[in-house]
Write a protein that holds these residues in place. Structure first.
Motif, PDB file in Angstrom:
ATOM      1  N   CYS A  63       0.883  -1.400   0.117  1.00 33.26           N
ATOM      2  CA  CYS A  63       0.124   0.081   0.000  1.00 33.26           C
ATOM      3  C   CYS A  63       1.045   1.135   0.006  1.00 33.26           C
ATOM      4  CB  CYS A  63      -0.878  -0.009   1.220  1.00 33.26           C
ATOM      5  SG  CYS A  63      -0.301   0.514   2.795  1.00 33.26           S
ATOM      6  N   GLY A  64       2.030   1.063   0.008  1.00 34.82           N
ATOM      7  CA  GLY A  64       3.238   2.346  -0.523  1.00 34.82           C
ATOM      8  C   GLY A  64       2.741   2.675  -1.770  1.00 34.82           C
ATOM      9  N   SER A  65       2.645   1.733  -2.416  1.00 36.75           N
ATOM     10  CA  SER A  65       2.458   2.133  -4.207  1.00 36.75           C
ATOM     11  C   SER A  65       1.314   3.077  -4.281  1.00 36.75           C
ATOM     12  CB  SER A  65       2.099   0.753  -4.902  1.00 36.75           C
ATOM     13  OG  SER A  65       3.288  -0.115  -4.618  1.00 36.75           O
ATOM     14  N   PRO A  66       0.175   3.213  -4.002  1.00 36.31           N
ATOM     15  CA  PRO A  66      -0.747   4.359  -4.224  1.00 36.31           C
ATOM     16  C   PRO A  66      -0.157   5.526  -3.534  1.00 36.31           C
ATOM     17  CG  PRO A  66      -1.708   2.795  -2.645  1.00 36.31           C
ATOM     18  CD  PRO A  66      -0.513   2.157  -3.224  1.00 36.31           C
ATOM     19  N   VAL A  99       6.262  -2.910  -6.412  1.00 40.11           N
ATOM     20  CA  VAL A  99       6.311  -4.232  -5.917  1.00 40.11           C
ATOM     21  C   VAL A  99       4.835  -4.647  -5.217  1.00 40.11           C
ATOM     22  CG1 VAL A  99       7.827  -5.928  -5.001  1.00 40.11           C
ATOM     23  CG2 VAL A  99       9.172  -4.188  -5.934  1.00 40.11           C
ATOM     24  N   ALA A 100       4.341  -5.821  -5.748  1.00 36.49           N
ATOM     25  CA  ALA A 100       3.166  -6.251  -4.848  1.00 36.49           C
ATOM     26  C   ALA A 100       2.338  -5.111  -4.526  1.00 36.49           C
ATOM     27  CB  ALA A 100       3.600  -7.161  -3.751  1.00 36.49           C
ATOM     28  N   SER A 101       1.966  -4.441  -5.851  1.00 33.57           N
ATOM     29  CA  SER A 101       1.286  -3.081  -5.446  1.00 33.57           C
ATOM     30  C   SER A 101      -0.311  -3.100  -5.085  1.00 33.57           C
ATOM     31  CB  SER A 101       1.752  -2.168  -6.585  1.00 33.57           C
ATOM     32  OG  SER A 101       2.932  -1.811  -6.668  1.00 33.57           O
ATOM     33  N   ASP A 102      -0.647  -2.860  -4.018  1.00 32.65           N
ATOM     34  CA  ASP A 102      -2.104  -2.755  -3.724  1.00 32.65           C
ATOM     35  C   ASP A 102      -2.767  -1.072  -4.136  1.00 32.65           C
ATOM     36  OD1 ASP A 102      -4.681  -2.982  -2.761  1.00 32.65           O
ATOM     37  OD2 ASP A 102      -4.101  -3.031  -0.609  1.00 32.65           O
ATOM     38  N   ILE A 103      -2.735  -1.195  -5.444  1.00 29.07           N
ATOM     39  CA  ILE A 103      -3.245  -0.056  -6.166  1.00 29.07           C
ATOM     40  C   ILE A 103      -4.138  -0.584  -7.326  1.00 29.07           C
ATOM     41  CG2 ILE A 103      -1.289   0.318  -7.574  1.00 29.07           C
ATOM     42  CD1 ILE A 103      -1.764   3.346  -7.725  1.00 29.07           C
ATOM     43  N   ASP A 104      -5.569   0.133  -7.374  1.00 32.32           N
ATOM     44  CA  ASP A 104      -6.175  -0.044  -8.248  1.00 32.32           C
ATOM     45  C   ASP A 104      -5.764  -0.018  -9.573  1.00 32.32           C
ATOM     46  OD1 ASP A 104      -9.293  -0.441  -8.810  1.00 32.32           O
ATOM     47  OD2 ASP A 104      -8.624   1.117 -10.340  1.00 32.32           O
ATOM     48  N   GLY A 142     -13.170  -4.872  -4.885  1.00 30.44           N
ATOM     49  CA  GLY A 142     -14.012  -5.544  -6.020  1.00 30.44           C
ATOM     50  C   GLY A 142     -13.340  -4.942  -7.357  1.00 30.44           C
ATOM     51  N   ALA A 143     -12.131  -4.861  -7.413  1.00 31.73           N
ATOM     52  CA  ALA A 143     -11.380  -4.600  -8.572  1.00 31.73           C
ATOM     53  C   ALA A 143      -9.982  -5.088  -8.512  1.00 31.73           C
ATOM     54  CB  ALA A 143     -11.346  -2.804  -8.815  1.00 31.73           C
ATOM     55  N   SER A 144      -9.210  -5.484  -9.589  1.00 32.54           N
ATOM     56  CA  SER A 144      -8.132  -6.131  -9.571  1.00 32.54           C
ATOM     57  C   SER A 144      -7.010  -5.157  -9.022  1.00 32.54           C
ATOM     58  CB  SER A 144      -7.581  -6.700 -10.940  1.00 32.54           C
ATOM     59  OG  SER A 144      -7.397  -5.936 -11.813  1.00 32.54           O
ATOM     60  N   ARG A 145      -5.936  -5.488  -8.573  1.00 31.43           N
ATOM     61  CA  ARG A 145      -4.712  -4.734  -8.065  1.00 31.43           C
ATOM     62  C   ARG A 145      -3.584  -4.737  -9.196  1.00 31.43           C
ATOM     63  NH1 ARG A 145      -8.065  -2.198  -5.817  1.00 31.43           N
ATOM     64  NH2 ARG A 145      -6.704  -1.111  -4.498  1.00 31.43           N
ATOM     65  N   LEU A 146      -2.839  -3.758  -9.056  1.00 30.85           N
ATOM     66  CA  LEU A 146      -1.481  -3.520  -9.960  1.00 30.85           C
ATOM     67  C   LEU A 146      -0.781  -4.862  -9.714  1.00 30.85           C
ATOM     68  CD1 LEU A 146       0.091  -2.135 -12.193  1.00 30.85           C
ATOM     69  CD2 LEU A 146       1.106  -0.686 -10.235  1.00 30.85           C
ATOM     70  N   GLY A 147      -0.449  -5.203  -8.371  1.00 30.68           N
ATOM     71  CA  GLY A 147       0.350  -6.432  -8.110  1.00 30.68           C
ATOM     72  C   GLY A 147      -0.236  -7.801  -8.470  1.00 30.68           C
ATOM     73  N   LYS A 148      -1.463  -7.705  -8.821  1.00 30.88           N
ATOM     74  CA  LYS A 148      -2.162  -9.196  -9.169  1.00 30.88           C
ATOM     75  C   LYS A 148      -3.388  -8.818 -10.118  1.00 30.88           C
ATOM     76  CE  LYS A 148      -4.342 -13.125  -6.927  1.00 30.88           C
ATOM     77  NZ  LYS A 148      -5.182 -13.559  -8.079  1.00 30.88           N
ATOM     78  N   PRO A 149      -2.898  -8.320 -11.342  1.00 36.26           N
ATOM     79  CA  PRO A 149      -3.768  -7.828 -12.334  1.00 36.26           C
ATOM     80  C   PRO A 149      -4.579  -8.544 -13.028  1.00 36.26           C
ATOM     81  CG  PRO A 149      -1.494  -7.822 -13.311  1.00 36.26           C
ATOM     82  CD  PRO A 149      -1.501  -8.280 -11.884  1.00 36.26           C
ATOM     83  N   ASP A 150      -5.742  -8.195 -13.459  1.00 35.82           N
ATOM     84  CA  ASP A 150      -6.749  -8.721 -14.374  1.00 35.82           C
ATOM     85  C   ASP A 150      -6.986  -7.842 -15.800  1.00 35.82           C
ATOM     86  OD1 ASP A 150      -8.681  -9.803 -15.994  1.00 35.82           O
ATOM     87  OD2 ASP A 150      -9.853 -10.444 -14.164  1.00 35.82           O
ATOM     88  N   ILE A 151      -6.286  -8.057 -16.727  1.00 33.96           N
ATOM     89  CA  ILE A 151      -6.352  -7.210 -17.982  1.00 33.96           C
ATOM     90  C   ILE A 151      -7.560  -6.797 -18.401  1.00 33.96           C
ATOM     91  CG2 ILE A 151      -5.224  -6.860 -20.033  1.00 33.96           C
ATOM     92  CD1 ILE A 151      -3.297  -6.544 -17.796  1.00 33.96           C
ATOM     93  N   ALA A 152      -8.454  -7.879 -18.135  1.00 34.52           N
ATOM     94  CA  ALA A 152      -9.880  -7.663 -18.532  1.00 34.52           C
ATOM     95  C   ALA A 152     -10.653  -6.481 -18.038  1.00 34.52           C
ATOM     96  CB  ALA A 152     -10.612  -9.064 -18.109  1.00 34.52           C
ATOM     97  N   ASP A 153      -9.998  -6.158 -16.725  1.00 30.12           N
ATOM     98  CA  ASP A 153     -10.640  -4.819 -16.174  1.00 30.12           C
ATOM     99  C   ASP A 153     -10.472  -3.441 -16.785  1.00 30.12           C
ATOM    100  OD1 ASP A 153     -11.644  -6.211 -14.192  1.00 30.12           O
ATOM    101  OD2 ASP A 153     -10.097  -5.751 -12.712  1.00 30.12           O
ATOM    102  N   LEU A 154      -9.616  -3.493 -17.825  1.00 33.03           N
ATOM    103  CA  LEU A 154      -8.974  -2.187 -18.738  1.00 33.03           C
ATOM    104  C   LEU A 154      -9.585  -2.187 -19.957  1.00 33.03           C
ATOM    105  CD1 LEU A 154      -5.300  -2.493 -18.206  1.00 33.03           C
ATOM    106  CD2 LEU A 154      -6.939  -1.237 -16.443  1.00 33.03           C
ATOM    107  N   SER A 155      -9.846  -0.822 -20.269  1.00 30.39           N
ATOM    108  CA  SER A 155     -10.468  -0.587 -21.563  1.00 30.39           C
ATOM    109  C   SER A 155      -9.111  -0.570 -22.499  1.00 30.39           C
ATOM    110  CB  SER A 155     -11.240   1.026 -21.681  1.00 30.39           C
ATOM    111  OG  SER A 155      -9.912   1.878 -21.465  1.00 30.39           O
TER     112      SER A 155
END
Length: 251
Positions: A63-66, A99-104, A142-155
């Motif tokens: 959570c230092g990432s955001p 690294v292991a980033s907890d950011i939307d 309710g949304a994937s994080r940068l450190g565990k991404p789901d590209i389907a979330d992106l436009s």
């Protein structure tokens, strides 16, 4: 970071810390509370730019990432008239590492990646699909994080913003060995795994592209990279080629 400072050898290591609770559930309140320190991170980056450092590498974890992403966006907004080359001359940011980033993921792609790219030589993202802490965070948000991404979330436009040649996304999911030292499974790979930590150390020491750090492009033609099975041998060979004085004497 004390261990990393030892192995990095040259230069100085600075850590930015804020008060937190001692129990894992404090994470839910500590991270939002830490947003008040974003202006202090901006000031730290400005102070670092006044030193004689040749370049300054910056790393944020969990959570230092955001906080870092927002600080970079604020720093960029102060100089709308400057381009990438001018910002490089002013702040000398080398690698900005998440690294292991907890950011939307969507927020990062839409608001944070471009300011970071404007300021830094490279933006380096380490991620793992085995990160249970970020899996829990994804469930809560309710949304994937940068450190565990789901590209389907992106436009499509958001994916294009992540296609810059100076952005590196490094998938460490399949790297053998430990991925944690206590805490939630899979969240501490950057210091628990000797292979991954070697690449993190190289990223902190030298702002060089992934192909020169022996990483493999996977899938080919994308901005995603992986650490191959021959990574250690490749890095040793590259170091001995660059620094022949390290070769052991022949008997």
């Amino acid at each position: 970071m004390g261990s990393f400072s030892h192995y990095l050898g040259e230069g100085a290591t600075v850590t930015f810390q804020w008060p937190t609770g001692a129990m894992f559930w404090n994470y839910l309140t500590d991270c939002p509370r830490a947003e008040r320190y974003i202006p202090d991170i901006v000031r730290l980056l400005e102070l670092a730019s006044r030193t004689s450092a040749g370049y300054i590498n910056v790393m944020a974890y969990s959570c230092g990432s955001p906080l870092l992403a927002s600080a970079l966006a604020q720093l960029r907004a102060r100089h709308p008239e400057l381009d990438h080359a001018q910002l490089q001359k002013r702040y000398r940011l080398g690698n900005v590492i998440f690294v292991a980033s907890d950011i939307d993921l969507k927020t990062f792609a839409s608001e944070h990646v471009q300011p970071a790219l404007d300021l830094a030589r490279h933006v380096v993202i380490y991620f793992s699909q085995l990160d249970r802490a970020l899996g829990f965070s994804t469930l809560l948000a309710g949304a994937s994080r940068l450190g565990k991404p789901d590209i389907a979330d992106l436009s499509i436009d958001e994916i294009k913003r992540l296609s810059n040649s100076r952005l590196q996304a490094i998938n460490v999911t399949d790297v053998r060995g430990a991925h944690e030292m206590g805490g939630m499974k899979g969240h501490g790979y950057w210091y628990a795994n000797e292979v991954i930590s070697s690449d993190v150390a190289l990223s902190l020491r030298y702002p060089i592209p992934p192909e020169r750090r022996c990483l493999e492009n996977d899938p080919p033609g994308t901005r995603v990279w992986r650490i191959g099975s021959d990574y250690v041998d490749c890095v040793v060979a590259r170091l001995l080629e660059a620094f022949p004085q390290l070769k052991p004497a022949e008997r």
